[in-house]
Motif scaffolding. Structure first.
Motif, short mmCIF file in Angstrom:
data_model
loop_
_atom_site.label_atom_id
_atom_site.label_comp_id
_atom_site.label_asym_id
_atom_site.label_seq_id
_atom_site.Cartn_x
_atom_site.Cartn_y
_atom_site.Cartn_z
N ASP A 19 -59.90 21.94 2.24
CA ASP A 19 -59.52 21.84 0.97
C ASP A 19 -60.19 20.93 -0.97
O ASP A 19 -60.58 21.64 -1.27
CB ASP A 19 -58.36 22.53 0.72
N GLU A 20 -60.24 20.17 -0.37
CA GLU A 20 -60.76 19.10 -1.54
C GLU A 20 -62.08 18.79 -1.39
O GLU A 20 -62.69 19.10 -2.82
CB GLU A 20 -60.23 17.44 -0.76
N MET A 21 -62.76 18.58 -0.37
CA MET A 21 -64.44 19.04 0.18
C MET A 21 -64.75 20.57 -0.58
O MET A 21 -65.46 20.96 -1.59
CB MET A 21 -64.54 19.26 1.40
N GLY A 22 -64.29 22.14 -0.51
CA GLY A 22 -64.61 23.32 -1.25
C GLY A 22 -64.20 23.42 -2.57
O GLY A 22 -64.87 23.48 -3.18
N ALA A 23 -63.22 22.49 -3.57
CA ALA A 23 -63.47 22.09 -4.05
C ALA A 23 -64.42 21.50 -5.37
O ALA A 23 -64.85 21.77 -6.09
CB ALA A 23 -61.57 21.55 -4.74
N VAL A 24 -64.65 20.10 -4.53
CA VAL A 24 -65.46 19.56 -5.39
C VAL A 24 -67.22 19.95 -4.60
O VAL A 24 -68.02 20.19 -5.91
CB VAL A 24 -65.88 18.36 -4.55
N LEU A 25 -67.23 21.34 -3.96
CA LEU A 25 -68.36 21.85 -4.16
C LEU A 25 -68.19 22.93 -4.54
O LEU A 25 -69.55 23.26 -5.75
CB LEU A 25 -68.65 22.64 -2.47
N ARG A 26 -66.85 23.54 -5.23
CA ARG A 26 -67.32 24.65 -6.24
C ARG A 26 -67.14 24.04 -6.94
O ARG A 26 -68.22 24.37 -8.05
CB ARG A 26 -66.04 25.43 -5.72
N ARG A 27 -66.47 23.05 -7.46
CA ARG A 27 -66.79 22.35 -9.06
C ARG A 27 -68.49 21.74 -9.02
O ARG A 27 -68.48 22.11 -10.32
CB ARG A 27 -65.22 21.19 -8.77
N THR A 28 -69.03 21.18 -8.79
CA THR A 28 -70.02 20.53 -8.72
C THR A 28 -71.42 21.46 -8.78
O THR A 28 -72.57 21.50 -9.36
CB THR A 28 -70.59 19.31 -8.62
N ALA A 29 -71.20 22.68 -8.14
CA ALA A 29 -72.27 23.41 -7.94
C ALA A 29 -72.87 24.57 -9.10
O ALA A 29 -72.09 24.11 -9.92
CB ALA A 29 -72.02 24.63 -6.88
N TYR A 30 -74.00 24.41 -8.77
CA TYR A 30 -75.04 24.57 -9.89
C TYR A 30 -74.71 26.72 -9.60
O TYR A 30 -74.51 27.69 -11.26
CB TYR A 30 -76.29 24.55 -10.16
N SER A 31 -74.63 26.90 -8.33
CA SER A 31 -75.90 28.78 -8.88
C SER A 31 -74.01 29.79 -9.12
O SER A 31 -72.87 28.84 -7.82
CB SER A 31 -76.49 29.37 -7.95
N PRO A 32 -74.39 30.72 -9.62
CA PRO A 32 -72.85 31.52 -9.28
C PRO A 32 -72.85 31.97 -7.96
O PRO A 32 -71.49 32.20 -7.45
CB PRO A 32 -73.83 32.98 -9.92
N ASN A 33 -73.78 32.12 -7.19
CA ASN A 33 -73.16 32.38 -6.04
C ASN A 33 -72.20 31.46 -5.09
O ASN A 33 -71.53 31.55 -4.25
CB ASN A 33 -74.61 32.00 -5.04
N ILE A 34 -72.31 29.90 -5.73
CA ILE A 34 -70.53 29.50 -4.61
C ILE A 34 -70.10 29.30 -5.85
O ILE A 34 -68.49 29.55 -5.75
CB ILE A 34 -71.49 28.07 -4.79
N LYS A 35 -70.14 29.13 -6.93
CA LYS A 35 -69.45 29.02 -8.68
C LYS A 35 -68.74 29.87 -8.28
O LYS A 35 -67.28 30.51 -8.97
CB LYS A 35 -70.08 28.70 -9.49
N GLU A 36 -69.26 31.35 -8.80
CA GLU A 36 -68.48 32.47 -8.97
C GLU A 36 -67.98 33.94 -7.35
O GLU A 36 -67.07 33.72 -7.43
CB GLU A 36 -69.12 33.73 -9.62
N ARG A 37 -69.51 33.70 -6.69
CA ARG A 37 -68.62 34.23 -5.77
C ARG A 37 -68.87 33.69 -4.65
O ARG A 37 -67.76 33.87 -3.62
CB ARG A 37 -70.42 35.14 -5.15
N ILE A 38 -68.50 32.16 -4.96
CA ILE A 38 -67.50 30.79 -3.45
C ILE A 38 -68.31 31.88 -2.52
O ILE A 38 -67.09 31.81 -0.43
CB ILE A 38 -66.06 31.33 -3.57
#
Lengths: 512, 646
Positions: A19-38
């Motif tokens: 979960d923490e890895m996923g949270a760091v990935l989403r939090r620090t990612a740049y593109s909407p594809n990861i941040k918003e569409r996950i």
């Protein structure tokens, strides 16, 4: 012997790491594809590559993450401080957009596990923006292909990976932002896994992880035992112009084990919707979880009870150089449908009728913008209650983009967005309805559609009727509506409108 | 002189500040919450009038939970009537096909598709339908307010008594689904909240405009008229009080980075606090309904003292999410519960006093607790004590994950923070948990049983507002007027409420890189200029997200303002802890993680500031128990808080 307490505490800790890895990935990612569409996943593994825990957001990543680690294991002696990258569908990947970064975790000089994460990169080169050219027949038309290779050493990108990758993509700045997020997520996962291993000691950690895998296996065995024994067959089709490509499966349940055999499935096609084995495996794990117990934790132990036979060179286990971009997004939906059709016979009280079975991919762009969306549809009627309307089902679960956001940034308007009334199949528990979405263009653009269930309707179960097929209409400015095929590329101009009607779900039970 | 009253599911907590002393009381909550408030107030104040009532209520939350709000209709654009139903088109559970996306509060028949010229049709439709509340939300309503206002006037003139909530007044922010959902939630709750506040005024505070303040989700107080109109802003009224109190206590003790940890019977609330300011989020889903209004960033875990232990098919010991609830409650309540709850485990281990009474009255049934644990242990091949220790270890693993989640999601490290633990079960688990997380220490506050009610007394009057502006660098000259406008708005509202100038007006801007889909909120004052805003954004983005793109264009999406007044009470006003009665009660055996040991039992009200206690020991008081394991030490702070280190 690991106690029932240590087991549950360790399960929480490992799930927490993922979960923490996923949270760091989403939090620090740049593109909407990861941040918003996950559109990303993160997981931790034992040294031989069995998965310990996964933070999953997209079902299609479910069974395919271990393939990436396995591909690295096969080729390299893991080195401390090195992270490996892979996106080659024929060597541990799924489709080229999904880039996986794999990092070994050491305690001293002993390999104690792996941390890995995957993110969908919006563009990795190829013959069309978005790297899913509808016309592609070979994978090399779809973008840069990276067989497992060292990509990071001691926290720094290696030029032999980074330079060609950034060279290939149309959006290098965004890619670098997302790559940094991936790198950071693995570092966090590795540090936490190492800490846990240090606390337990190498031997103790090994015993604990083995106990966790056995636990997953026991949970899956218990769930499978509850299903009827037998051989259950089903088939369904993908639409290829006017032709059909058939997927066939025989699911054998014997005691506490299950095998899915896709023998008899049509050969791979010179088109872009071939699926590699890792995609098929994800669909299998997805379908089994839906049909048994969704609360079983995602770990490699549960997969020990699940066997897959996917004939090489078939649509569900394509060989190079077949193109695969839509295998991940569209064929995956049909493989899951086919499996669920078979499993419905073993678990009639768990499996809904067919849901929309497509992601209705819409790509709009010209030389100054590129936009991609998927549109929800109807869920199949469920044993005991109707299907839900206007929702994502099956192998995806990405969100829509707010209208006020996309109209601000792109030269088109959404002129209608409603539930498509009456499109769900009839039944005692009717299928959910699809969506009607109409877009009016403000300037010349190219539109590509990738949709399914345009000729073959989502099926009903137990006497329920089929859902409505999807439809795509182009209404030229001042002209009459013309029906488009489900997979097409067209040029549009100002005032033209595109109307997408997504499929309804099948009904469950006799409407009587 | 102020009375703080926090209404929870089981108990109504009261804290009465008479100018010199703080008096605490608890009474049972009642179905009409105003009855419990009245009887509690009478118990503390007798027939004296309540000079000022500050109130945290779950009326709004319960109405959502029970789907018991007003019969509401939504007026929205024709062709987009179903947007509220489609939502973000995602399903709630990836693998469970039976999990339902929560249905919207307005069903299909309750949505009107507006197009120009529909005036007569709308009035006729409303006349036929006779709703109790109306929500109006159009695309771009945050910016083009005239269209919504026209519908509001139309409805008002035809139905003067029908409450209308237009989106631009509830939440003038962009993103149509979130704005529409918030507006519908507000319309749905408004009549309920308004009626409740009327009843409360009738019973307790005859002049509500001067004597009643309601806690809003963001951790400040608002007048009842505002709470009725903006009912969606009090959805987190309950949990906010405890967080404010934890923040205030932390500041007093010199801890500027804390995690508040409120462990109750069925759930646990965790929230991060930096420099005395609780972390705030601008959007959350409550009972599946999205509300985009500021609230303290409480993260709730479905585990508490009542969580039940069980053996799963893979033979792992699990705890929760099922809870024994208030009835039958844990096995030790002796009301027929046969499954072991976390409270039973604490009792069998001697951490809760077997001779004690819960909530002052209920005798505990140690045998029933033991039997429940024995039955579970048999399934797992463990003795009852090992089972009890196991349940505690497992529930603490859940909490550990929650605290990591609130920290990691924000890019913070729990190791630099102090855990402030309260609620009935907080002190029993805090030190083990904090040690596991390598946190800097633990504080168990005084008044632990009514801590949220104390938090209400410590809360400032507050107004929040926000407006989306979507400005690029080329429109930079429009930023300052927009920020000034929202700042003036909240300041004048606060002035009208309190009759004095705000203590501070905080302004901020939600900024993103052009093309990003999410914003970062950064402080900004008019006059600082676009370049300063940009620099601050790049820095905040780097701190929170790990990177910045100083050369990329930015967009100012939403401007925000909060006006904050002076609280009725600050920690500094409270008298020092004065010992009453014996400090050292007895010695009893407790089972620690290292085995059975003799433990000193302390009575906190009798302890002198500066008293040090050494674990294993138990520190008791009226409604709460603190357990310290071997190697832990507690020091009583002059405020009465127990500081735990190891």
């Amino acid at each position: 012997m690991i106690s029932p307490i240590a087991l549950e505490v360790a399960r929480n800790r490992l799930a927490g790491i993922a979960d923490e890895m996923g949270a760091v990935l989403r939090r620090t990612a740049y593109s909407p594809n990861i941040k918003e569409r996950i559109d990303c996943s993160a997981a931790v593994f034992v040294p031989d590559g069995e998965m310990l825990a996964q933070a999953e957001h997209i079902p299609v990543h479910l069974g395919s993450m271990p393939a990436s680690v396995a591909a690295v294991l096969e080729r390299f002696d893991a080195e401390p401080g090195v992270q490996y990258a892979v996106n080659d569908p024929y060597a541990g990947g799924t489709h080229l957009n999904d880039l996986t970064l794999v990092r070994p975790v050491f305690l001293g000089s002993v390999l104690v596990g792996w941390a890995a994460n995957r993110a969908h990169h919006a563009d990795v080169g190829g013959e069309a923006p978005g790297s899913m050219p509808a016309h592609a027949t070979t994978v090399d038309q779809e973008g840069i292909r990276i067989a497992p290779m060292p990509a990071v050493r001691d926290g720094r990108w290696l030029p032999e990976f980074l330079e060609p990758f950034l060279e290939a993509t149309r959006t290098p700045a965004e890619r670098l932002g997302d790559l940094s997020a991936q790198l950071g997520a693995n570092e966090v996962g590795a540090a936490r896994l190492e800490e846990l291993a240090r606390r337990e000691g190498v031997e103790g950690f090994h015993r604990l992880t083995e106990a966790l895998l056995s636990y997953g296996e026991r949970r899956m065995a218990a769930a499978l035992s509850a299903l009827a024994d037998g051989v259950f067959t089903f088939s369904d089709v993908m639409e290829w112009g006017e032709r059909d490509v058939t997927i066939r499966v025989a699911v054998t349940i014997e005691g506490d084990g299950l095998t899915a055999d896709f023998s008899g499935t049509d050969p791979q096609v010179p088109a872009n919707f071939n699926a590699v084995e890792a995609v098929t495996r994800s669909c299998l794990y997805y379908a089994v979880r839906v049909a048994t117990d969704p609360t079983i934790p995602t770990n490699g132990g549960c997969y020990r009870r699940i066997g897959l036979v996917a004939p090489e060179g078939s649509l569900v286990n394509a060989r190079p150089p077949a193109a695969v971009a839509a295998g991940n997004v569209e064929t995956s939906q049909r493989i899951a449908d086919t499996l669920l059709g078979a499993l419905a016979q073993a678990a009639p009280d768990r499996v809904p009728a067919a849901s929309q079975g497509t992601m209705n991919n819409v790509l709009i762009g010209n030389d100054r913008f590129a936009y991609y969306e998927t549109v929800g549809g109807g869920q199949g009627g469920r044993p005991g209650k109707p299907g839900q309307s206007g929702i994502h089902t099956g192998m995806t679960n990405t969100k829509n983009t707010p209208i006020e956001s996309l109209e601000t940034h792109y030269p088109f308007r959404v002129t209608r967005y409603t539930i498509r009334r009456g499109s769900g199949g009839a039944g005692r528990f009717p299928g959910g309805d699809g969506i009607e979405r109409e877009i009016e263009f403000g300037e010349p653009a190219v539109v590509s559609l990738m949709g399914e269930r345009r000729r073959h309707a989502p099926w009903g179960l137990q006497g329920g009727g089929p859902g409505a097929t999807g439809e795509d209409w182009l209404i030229r400015a001042g002209g009459r509506p013309e029906r488009l095929p489900g997979k097409v590329t067209v040029e549009v101009g100002p005032g033209d409108r595109l109307l997408v009607l997504t499929p309804g779900g099948g009904g469950w039970g006799n409407p009587g | 002189m102020t009375l703080g009253v926090d209404v929870g599911g089981t108990f109504t907590d009261l804290a009465w500040w008479d100018g010199e002393t703080l008096h605490a009381a608890k009474t049972s909550s009642t179905p009409d919450q105003s009855e419990g408030v009245e009887s509690g107030a009478r118990g503390l104040l007798g027939d004296r009038a309540v000079p000022l009532l500050v109130h945290g209520t779950t009326v709004a939350t319960n109405a959502l939970l029970e789907r018991d709000g007003a019969d509401t209709v939504l007026v929205t654009n024709h062709g987009f009537e179903d947007l509220i139903e489609i939502g973000r088109q995602a399903r709630p559970s990836l693998y469970d096909p039976f999990a339902d996306r929560p249905a919207p509060l307005v069903d299909r028949e309750a949505r009107f598709g507006w197009s120009s010229g529909a005036e007569d049709r709308l009035v006729a439709w409303l006349r036929a339908r006779r709703p109790e509340a109306v929500a109006v939300s159009f695309l771009y309503g945050f910016r083009d307010t005239d269209a919504e206002e026209a519908v509001v006037s139309l409805v008002r003139s035809a139905f003067p008594d029908l409450p209308v909530s237009p989106s631009h007044r509830v939440v003038p922010e962009f993103r149509e689904y979130e704005r529409t959902s918030t507006t519908v939630v507000n319309a749905y709750l408004r009549p309920k909240v308004e009626a409740y506040l009327h009843r409360l005024a009738d019973r307790v505070v005859p002049q509500p405009a001067e004597r009643l303040l309601v806690m809003r989700s963001s951790g400040g107080l608002m007048p009842p008229a505002d709470a009725a109109e903006l009912a969606a802003a009090i959805l987190l009224s309950g949990p906010a009080g405890g967080v404010v109190a934890a923040a205030a206590l932390g500041e007093t003790m010199g801890y500027h980075r804390i995690v508040s940890f409120d462990m109750g019977g069925t759930s646990t609330d965790v929230c991060r606090v930096e420099q005395g300011r609780p972390e705030v989020v601008y959007e959350r889903a409550i009972e599946g309904q999205v509300a985009r209004l500021p609230s303290v960033a409480v993260h709730t875990v479905g585990a508490g003292g009542g969580s039940i232990g069980w053996a799963d098919p893979g033979r792992a010991l699990r705890v929760g999410p099922r809870s024994a609830g208030a009835f039958p409650g844990p096995a030790c309540y002796g009301r027929g519960g046969t499954e072991p709850a976390v409270t039973d485990a604490n009792l069998v281990l001697g951490r809760i006093d077997p001779a004690g009474r819960l909530a002052g009255s209920l005798p505990l049934d140690l045998q029933a607790a033991g039997a429940a644990l024995r039955a579970l242990g048999r399934e797992l091949g463990l003795d009852p004590v090992a089972t009890a220790l196991g349940m505690i270890e497992v529930v603490e693993a859940h909490m550990e994950r929650a605290i990591r989640a609130v920290s990691v999601e924000e890019g913070a490290d729990p190791r630099s923070a102090v855990l402030v633990a309260f609620g009935g079960a907080g002190g029993l688990h805090a030190s083990a948990l904090a040690r596991r997380l390598e946190m800097a220490g633990v504080v168990v506050p005084p008044y632990a049983g009514v801590f949220s009610a104390v938090g209400l007394l410590l809360s400032p009057p507050r107004h929040d507002t926000a407006r989306s502006v979507l400005l690029a660098a080329a429109d930079a000259d429009r930023l300052d007027p927009a920020v000034t406008e929202v700042a003036d708005d909240v300041a004048s509202r606060l002035r009208a409420q309190t009759g004095s100038e705000p203590e501070r007006v905080e302004t901020a801007v939600d900024v993103r890189y052009l093309g990003q889909s999410h914003e970062t909120t950064v402080p900004y004052r008019p006059g600082e200029g676009w370049d300063r805003l940009a620099v601050r954004f790049h820095r905040a983005h780097a701190a929170r997200n790990g990177f910045a793109r100083p050369d990329d264009p930015i967009e100012a999406v939403t401007v925000r303002a909060a006006a904050v007044g002076r609280p009725a009470l600050s920690w500094g006003d409270l008298p020092e802890h004065r010992p009453v009665g014996e400090a050292r009660l007895a010695t009893r055996q407790v089972v620690t993680a290292e085995g059975p040991m003799d433990a000193a039992v302390w009575w906190r009200p009798g302890m002198r500031p500066g008293t040090e206690v050494v674990g294993p020991c138990v520190v008791e008081e009226g409604e709460a128990t603190i357990y310290l394991g071997p190697g832990e030490r507690g020091l009583l702070h002059p405020s009465g808080a127990l500081e735990v280190t190891w």
